[in-house]
Structures are given as C-alpha cells and as structure tokens.
Design an enzyme around this catalytic site. Structure first.
Site, PDB file in Angstrom:
ATOM      1  N   ALA A 722      46.574  29.835  37.840  1.00  0.00           N
ATOM      2  CA  ALA A 722      46.035  30.906  38.674  1.00  0.00           C
ATOM      3  C   ALA A 722      44.874  31.362  38.204  1.00  0.00           C
ATOM      4  CB  ALA A 722      47.324  32.014  39.155  1.00  0.00           C
ATOM      5  N   GLU A 727      38.224  41.238  42.532  1.00  0.00           N
ATOM      6  CA  GLU A 727      36.674  41.368  42.473  1.00  0.00           C
ATOM      7  C   GLU A 727      36.021  40.063  43.407  1.00  0.00           C
ATOM      8  OE1 GLU A 727      37.267  41.972  38.592  1.00  0.00           O
ATOM      9  OE2 GLU A 727      35.908  43.687  38.542  1.00  0.00           O
TER      10      GLU A 727
HETATM   11 MO1  MOS Z   1      37.587  46.381  37.519  1.00  0.00          MO
HETATM   12  S1  MOS Z   1      35.635  47.007  37.723  1.00  0.00           S
HETATM   13  O1  MOS Z   1      37.380  45.255  36.139  1.00  0.00           O
HETATM   14  O2  MOS Z   1      38.677  47.624  37.612  1.00  0.00           O
END
Ligand code: MOS
Length: 770
Positions: A722, A727
């Site tokens: 995985a 992000e």
């Molecule tokens: Mo994120 S900015 O790695 O919580």
C-alpha cells in the site's frame, strides 16, 4: 493442567521479543502479491469505530474530563511585535479560583521552534504569541485572570508582508534578518539558460497563493495529569510519540514516565504534527497545582497560533520545442513562514513531475510578524502544483498542443531529481482513466468559446508525492484462547480509518471475523512505536507491521498444531483459525485447542515494518480533472465535478480510500476558491479568526466527485504493497480548477483563491485589451 504435555513451538523457544523487531526484508512470508485474492482487505469495510462516532460515545481529547480538573487559558500578545519589559501576576493570583500562573519568569527556558525561541519567550514575534498561562477552577475564571495580568510591553515595529519584510530597512524578527538562513534555497540541474535559448516557445508568469489555516473541526487541546512522578497526557495530536518525547525533554524526566493518549481526533491536517506549547504548559501547571489541567484553544487561537500554510509568490518560466519537448523550467518564489522557522518552498513538483533536463529553482522563506507556518496537507506541493500546472497549460497552448498530450510527451520515467527508477508508477493509466471519466474531448475549443454568460470549462493537473511509508513501525497482536485478538500500535487514527485497516489486515491473515478484533492505538503507554500520522505514511508504514505480526501468530499456530497433531507443517491447512491435515481433514484443531494444549493463555507477536529497497524512489502519482461553470456576470465559479485517478499501490479499504478522495478534493476546492487568512497591514491584526470570516465551503459548494485507483500492490515496498493517499488526494485539485476556469472563460486567473472579484476584474481587463 497437571500431567499434560507442554508443547512449545519453535517460535516459543526462540521467543526473543527484540528479535521480532528486526527489520525484515520486503519479500517476507505471506506477501500479498497483486494477484492474491483478498477477502477483507480492499473491500469497502465500514469503520470499526463508526458506531462510537455516530453515537457520540467516541472520546475525543476535547471530551476528556478528569476528577478535580482545572482549566487553563493563555495570555497572548496583543501586538504584532513586542518585548516584555515587565510582567506582574500578583493581582491575577488574588482572584478567587485562580490556581497558578506561569510566565517566562517562573518556568525554565525550554527551547522551542528549532532552538530559535522558548516556550515563553519575552521577545514576542506575532499577535497571539504566548505570554503567560493561567490555571483556574473554570475556563471563565482563567480568562478573567488573564485580564488582571499586568504586562508592560516595549512595542516594536513590525512587518506582515513577505515582500516588505525582505527590504533592507524592514523591522527584523531575528538577528540574521528576515530571510531564513540569510539566502534563498537553490536547486539546479543542467543549464536552464541554455535550455530556454534552445526553446521554440517560452512562457513566463507569476502566480500567487494566500496563507491558509488548517482549522480542523476539533480544536487543539490537551489534558495533563500527574500521578506521583508519572505524567499522563491526553492530546489531540498526530504524533503521540513526538509529544511524549517533547514532554520528557521539556520536563527533564525519562520517556517512560510519560504516557500520551489520543483515542479519537477531529482532524489535524499537519497542524497537530509538532508538540504544542499548550501541552507542555498543561503539564507544568498540573505539576504546580497537583491537579489535572486541561487547555483547549478557542477558534481565534486556532487561527492565530497553531500553524498555517505559507503563502507564495511564484515566478515560473518554461521553454519547449515545437514538438512539445520541455527544454527548461525555472521557479523563483518567496513565501511567508511567519514568526518562526519553517520552509516556504514549493518547487518540488516542478523539479520532478515532468521530464526536463534543465531546471533552476530559487526560493526564499521569509519571516513576518504573524503566526508560525506549519506543515499543511502536502506542504508546498499544493501551491507549487497550482503554479506549475497553470504554466504547463500556458506553454502547451502557446505551441498549440493539447495540455494532456503535452504532459504525456514530457512523462518522467525516472525520478528527475535522483535519477532513480520508481518502484511503481501508473501515472499514464491515471491520465487515461481520468480523461475518459471527465470527457476530456468535451473541453471548450478554443478556451472561452462556450456561448452565453454561464461558461463551462474542463482542466487538469498532475500529482506527485512521497507516501511510500518507512520503518520503524511496530504492531503487537495478542491472540486470546477464544480466538479473539487485540492489536496494539502506537500510530494514531486522525480520522483516516487507521483503526479499520489494522483490523482488516489482522482479520485477513488470521481469517478471524473482524468483530473479534479490538484495536488500541494512540497510547505510548500500551502500544509499540509507530511514526507520526503525516506525510501520507500511516497506512504504508503500519499495515506491513500488522501483517508481519499476524503472520508470526499464524506461524505459531501452525507450528503448535504440527506438534500437537504430530504432522509436518507443510501437510497442514490453515482455514479460519482451524488447522487440519490436508490428507485427512478429520484430523484438525482450532485456536482454542492449540492454546489449551500449549498451556498458553495468549499468543503474542510484534511485527515490524520492513526496510524500503535501496536504489529506488517511492512516490504516489495521480491526476485530477475538474469541470467548472463560471458565471461571467457575477464572477462566481462553481465546481461541477472533479475526477481523481491515482496510483496508491494497494487499496486497503475502498470506503476509507474514497473518504480520503472526498476530503482532499473538498479541501482543494476550498483552497482554490475560498480560503485566505487576511491580515490588516496597518495594525498587524488577523481579520479572519472565526469560521464566518475565514471562508470554507459547505455542502452547497460540493462538486460531484468520482475517484479511481489505477494501481495494484507495490510489493517492492512491502508485503502489503500500500502507498498513502491523504495528501495525494488534495494536491492537484486547485491546479485542475484553475485550468478549468481558464478553459471556461479564456482568461487565466493567476492568484488563488479565485474569488468573484478576481474573475470579473480579469474579464474586464481582457475586454479592454481586445
Ligand atoms: Mo501532513 S502536512 O504530513 O499532516
């Protein structure tokens, strides 16, 4: 049982706990190859903590209430830049119900912000900087006490704009000046100047983005309680072990005396990665008054003091041949990091998304008198992708090439920065799937040609991010005699579904029902170490550790059964916790039977995340396609639809993956169209400190969202294969929307957020020119 033969498997004989923590190679036992048919992992399993959440029984840190608990509030600097000349707490201490007040005068100098400052620093660098903290019987009394603290400030000149802060005579935040490190951070490969000369077409443009504030639903909060010399802290954090270590350091006690707990959390987005000052203050106050102390920030404090995404001014240049080959790229940027060290760089996508031999980057991180910047969901990549992919569309337009075709023409087969191959990259598949799903061929040609005042457009952007995960990460499984199991890992579920995938992985390997699995996370006192929940690394780091632990439990069961049934292990079949003879299925034994015969009450194993392969780059990839409608009379942009197609290796849970897509895209729509922290430059005051003034979308602003995963397991990374998604789902949304707006109206908006006034101004300007 007396007289019964005690059977120990080979695993028990060598049961050295530490040995199980050794790094294991990726090619470990039971690796789930892409063609392995899994039953529970990958399926749209509902969250195991879903009932707790919807019934209101889930305990968030904000809900923590302890007997005899006191409450604390923080006095914050009312000036954008000042020095404390004197501070008098005597009057405040006399207020009935006030228990203790801490300031820089009565606490040790605890280094903060990479040793540039202290927990309480008499040099106050922003409006909202911490001056003192008062504990009282109630929050109201604590707030009253703050008003009675007499502070004499030396008011200093201030600067809140990055450009002005770089001018030679600007008020300085630090000795070294306002440019972090005194110079820009530079990256180069090849010869950009030469590359631009070789180009048939060159475009150059400046893009800007504004400071965004995380504003998670749950406010930042901590509750601290001492029991003798042992401290327990409940904290709304993305990193229980980081908080534990910061507390141990700050209080000068060993880590084993500190227990940090986070059970449920209402979001962090990067603002809860670093230990908070309020957490350490709560611990100090609790020790001082011998009672539990809780600090919960209010929404205003959240908007002032606990982080934000730096703004950016990005000047980009691209050169290309007539056939679409990129010959050079350059990126000059600056952005404000506020009062304390952080990086405002945002050029990484430009350095590495597209194949290009000549690249030059120069970025300035600039101190200003405003709240400190912090990582925020794909730091740098969100602003950087918006600018880069806007410019890529511009240059494609200039040479008369379809923007998607241009991207395919410059497809990077290798990591452009390290020149290493990728463990896996399915970006082409993502482009294809996304283009199909949005109907790329329907784009207005030329841009702005759709008739009438309501103009529609389609645009796209590319995503790159790390998100491969890494060691160390450990998970312990305790299998009970009745076949139920308890999994413990020191990661934390920050709302992303960590509890659920851990239960799924365990259930998959041991073939026991998910209802028979309890998962404990976010407790440094009970769980083995796991990394921060950030960087989209939780699932790729933790799932292989759980897999490894479960494989060991399974091996112990098989080994035990072999001894009990007096059969070779390879003659045994493991099915749903029952082990039988492949030749004579009537010879069998279940988990309860095995543990009973072994005289074991539970089987315990700790698994570890294996090392990543050397000589490769692990990245996640994806593309988003947005369709917008722009009202050219009001300037309003409505995002109708966003399609995401991503390479994230193996999907662990389709439902929680879809949640990530939705959350990331919604936050992307928000960044593209609405969010901006506004500071009044005359007074240094933040004007957007509540959820009314700091605009965020509601359900009425939501586009239709369609998400696809185009990858399969990446077994070069781990047995599970995985990669992360938190992000990646957010990175390209704003860029895709900006390009869609251009496609709709034929005028490019180069400044986020794309608000109606900017659209109208740009349209008017374009009309005047033409
Ligand atoms: Mo994120 S900015 O790695 O919580």
């Amino acid at each position: 049982m007396a007289g019964q033969k005690i059977i120990k498997s080979k695993f028990f004989l060598e049961d050295d706990f530490l040995e199980t923590l050794a790094e294991v190679p990726a090619e470990e036992v039971g690796a789930w190859k892409p063609d392995k048919k899994l039953k529970i992992v990958g399926a749209p399993v509902s969250r195991v903590d879903g009932y707790d959440k919807v019934s209101g029984t889930a305990q968030y840190t904000f809900d923590v209430s302890l007997p005899n608990m006191a409450f604390a509030k923080t006095l914050r600097c009312p000036h954008p830049h000042a020095r404390i000349k004197s501070i008098d707490i005597s009057k405040a201490l006399k207020l009935p119900g006030v228990l203790a007040i801490i300031t820089h005068e009565n606490t040790p100098k605890i280094p903060w912000y990479y040793n540039t400052s202290y927990l309480f620093d008499p040099h106050l660098r922003y409006l909202g900087d911490e001056v003192a903290c008062a504990a009282a019987e109630s929050e109201e009394i604590a707030a009253e006490a703050l008003k009675l603290i007499n502070v004499e400030y030396e008011i200093l000149p201030f600067v809140t704009d990055a450009k002005k802060a770089m001018e030679p005579n600007a008020p300085k935040l630090y000795e070294e000046g306002n440019i972090r490190g005194g110079k820009p951070s530079v990256y180069k490969r090849g010869d950009a100047e030469k590359g631009f000369k070789e180009a048939d077409a060159v475009v150059e443009d400046t893009f800007t983005t504004r400071v965004a504030v995380h504003n998670p639903t749950e406010v930042h909060c901590s509750a601290a309680n001492w029991d003798g010399d042992r401290l327990t802290v409940w904290d709304s954090t993305q990193a229980v072990f980081n908080v534990r270590d910061a507390l141990a350091r700050s209080l000068n006690i060993p880590a084993n005396k500190v227990r940090v707990i986070k059970k449920y959390m209402g979001g962090g987005f990067g603002s809860k990665l670093a230990p908070g000052k309020y957490t350490v203050m709560a611990a100090f106050l609790a020790r001082k008054i011998g009672r539990p102390v809780k600090i919960a920030l209010d929404r205003k404090e959240m908007n002032l003091a606990v982080g934000n995404r730096p703004d950016s001014v990005q000047k980009l240049k691209a050169g290309a041949k007539k056939d679409g080959t990129l010959t050079a790229l350059s990126h000059h940027s600056y952005g404000t990091v506020g009062s304390h060290p952080y990086g405002a760089g945002c050029s990484w996508p430009l350095r590495t998304v597209y194949q290009c031999d000549n690249v030059y980057v120069e970025e300035y991180s600039v101190y200003t008198n405003a709240g400190p910047a912090r990582p925020m969901r794909a730091p740098g990549h969100v602003q950087g992708t918006f600018a880069m992919d806007s410019l890529i569309d511009e240059i494609a337009g200039k040479i008369g090439m379809d923007p998607l075709e241009f991207r395919l023409k410059n497809y990077a087969e290798k990591d452009q920065v390290s020149n290493l191959p990728y463990t896996s990259k399915r970006l082409k598949e993502a482009y294809k799937k996304g283009a199909e799903a949005i109907g790329w061929h329907r784009r207005s040609q030329p841009a702005g040609s759709s008739p009438g005042p309501m103009k529609r457009g389609i645009g796209m952007a590319t995503q790159i991010w790390w998100g491969g995960g890494a060691p160390p990460a450990y998970a312990t499984i305790r299998l009970n005699r009745d076949g139920s199991a308890h999994v413990m890992a020191g990661t934390q579920d920050i709302g992303t579904g960590t509890y659920t995938f851990i239960a799924q992985v365990t259930a998959e390997v041991l073939e026991i029902p998910i209802e028979k699995i309890t998962v404990t996370l976010g407790d440094t006192g009970r769980c083995p170490y796991c990394p921060v929940s950030g960087g989209s690394l939780t699932a790729p780091s933790v799932s292989p550790a759980v897999h490894h632990a479960a494989q060991q439990i399974k091996a112990k069961l098989i080994s035990g059964a072999a001894a009990i049934l007096e059969l070779p292990e390879d003659q045994l079949l493991y099915q749903k916790g029952v082990i039988s003879d492949k030749k004579d299925p009537s010879k069998k034994i279940d988990i309860t039977g095995i543990l009973r015969k072994m005289q074991e009450q539970e089987l315990i194993a700790t698994g570890a995340r294996n090392a990543n392969p050397t000589g490769y780059t692990i990245n996640t990839f994806g593309a988003q396609f947005a369709e917008v409608e722009v009202d050219t009379e009001t300037g309003r942009v409505k995002v109708l639809k966003v399609v995401a197609a991503n390479d994230i290796g193996r999907v662990l849970n389709w439902k929680t993956a879809e949640n990530q897509f939705h959350g990331g895209i919604i936050q992307g729509v928000s960044f593209a169209l609405m969010e901006q922290r506004v500071i009044d430059q005359a007074t240094g005051k933040v004007l957007t400190t509540n959820m009314h003034d700091y605009k965020m979308p509601t359900v009425m602003d939501m586009p239709e969202i369609e998400a696809y995963v185009v990858s399969e397991a990446d077994n070069m990374i781990s047995s599970v294969g995985a990669k992360g998604l938190g992000e990646p789902a957010h990175i390209p949304t704003a860029g895709a929307i900006a390009n869609a707006v251009y496609n709709a109206i034929g005028v490019r908006i180069k400044s986020l957020p794309i608000t109606p006034d900017k659209v109208l101004t740009a349209l008017q300007k374009a009309r005047r020119v033409s």
